[in-house]
Design an enzyme around this catalytic site. Sequence first.
Site, PDB file in Angstrom:
ATOM      1  N   ASN A 126      50.141 -20.208   7.107  1.00  0.00           N
ATOM      2  CA  ASN A 126      48.739 -19.922   7.409  1.00  0.00           C
ATOM      3  C   ASN A 126      48.275 -18.794   6.495  1.00  0.00           C
ATOM      4  O   ASN A 126      48.710 -17.656   6.647  1.00  0.00           O
ATOM      5  CB  ASN A 126      48.609 -19.524   8.885  1.00  0.00           C
ATOM      6  CG  ASN A 126      47.176 -19.238   9.303  1.00  0.00           C
ATOM      7  OD1 ASN A 126      46.302 -19.039   8.467  1.00  0.00           O
ATOM      8  ND2 ASN A 126      46.940 -19.188  10.607  1.00  0.00           N
TER       9      ASN A 126
ATOM     10  N   HIS B  56      41.485 -25.877   8.481  1.00  0.00           N
ATOM     11  CA  HIS B  56      42.258 -24.642   8.353  1.00  0.00           C
ATOM     12  C   HIS B  56      43.709 -24.927   8.701  1.00  0.00           C
ATOM     13  O   HIS B  56      44.016 -25.558   9.716  1.00  0.00           O
ATOM     14  CB  HIS B  56      41.685 -23.563   9.276  1.00  0.00           C
ATOM     15  CG  HIS B  56      42.590 -22.387   9.444  1.00  0.00           C
ATOM     16  ND1 HIS B  56      43.096 -21.680   8.371  1.00  0.00           N
ATOM     17  CD2 HIS B  56      43.117 -21.807  10.566  1.00  0.00           C
ATOM     18  CE1 HIS B  56      43.881 -20.712   8.822  1.00  0.00           C
ATOM     19  NE2 HIS B  56      43.909 -20.773  10.141  1.00  0.00           N
TER      20      HIS B  56
ATOM     21  N   CYS C  14      39.992 -16.623   9.559  1.00  0.00           N
ATOM     22  CA  CYS C  14      40.405 -17.948   9.082  1.00  0.00           C
ATOM     23  C   CYS C  14      39.240 -18.915   8.919  1.00  0.00           C
ATOM     24  O   CYS C  14      39.405 -19.987   8.339  1.00  0.00           O
ATOM     25  CB  CYS C  14      41.463 -18.533  10.006  1.00  0.00           C
ATOM     26  SG  CYS C  14      42.919 -17.479  10.210  1.00  0.00           S
TER      27      CYS C  14
END
Length: 328
Positions: A285, A255, A122
């Site tokens: 996500n 993020h 990520c």
Amino acid sequence: MGTAMTYAVIAGSGSFLPERVVSNDELAAELATRNISTSDEWIVERTGIRQRHLAERGVTTSFLATEAARRALADAGVSAAEVDLIIVATSTPDYVFPSTACLVQANLGAKGGAAFDVQAVCSGFVYALSTADAFVRAGRARCALVIGAEVFSRILDWNDRSTCVLFGDGAGAVVLKAGSKPGILAAQLHADGSQTKILCAAGNVAYGDVTGDPFLRMDGQAVFKQAVTVLDRSARDVCAEAGVELAELDWLVPHQANVRILNFLARKLQVPTEKVVITVDSHANTSAASVPLALDAARRDGRIKPGQLVLMQGVGGGFTWGSVLARM
């Protein structure tokens, strides 16, 4: 006379999401057929996620990345022939090798420039953006394509409600061009390999499918604690490096892990929530794709404007984290 400084400037952005949209209610109904209990209320309360895009069978990371790249090139008014560097951040490549970046290069019809992947989960897009910035500043590239792309749905245990509700698929991209005026002002990357086990996925990749032990494993509480701590410190450090106060930021593009982390981070940094770009509600996500997807969404709807100061942050498995501060 001294040599003029070269900067990397974000000249355009683009994104691409799979056509299939799965709401929390639809996902809950599907899980219920396997006696796994969840609900829209349960997911929204804990994550802020309301839906996610999921890639159909046969849709690969390179396909998503290529489509996002095409949109970024169009936005920047740049042809594929002008691109002399392609970096793709992904944890779900089509193959072990060749790199997804090479596949994207071929799809775009670009030739001759460098093309490679980075893998920092990520944090991947921030790692890739910082790397491309270094290439441009050093005069090793004039026009770089930086992409974050994932099909994370392929590495989820769809019987584990603590993880399968969190993720989605997609791709985002930016074009970096060499310029004489400051664009990317500062960047910092970090990792702590001793924290590997709090977020990891084992397995082998073959044409986008993962075999062996393919599933993502996560210690959610440990990830939350680590994420908010390192992102807070990283934001302060990168702003200090650039001689910028946190109060001067126009936008924070972190993020998109879950809304709890985003809100907690905003409070720690004393950044008003209205200055935080949030897309986790509609994208979930998307790992390395989350930051460029959010950046592109905010540029296209007019929130992020030329000249504004934007802080992009990533945090993910490894454990990895980093920040990039840019003048748009």
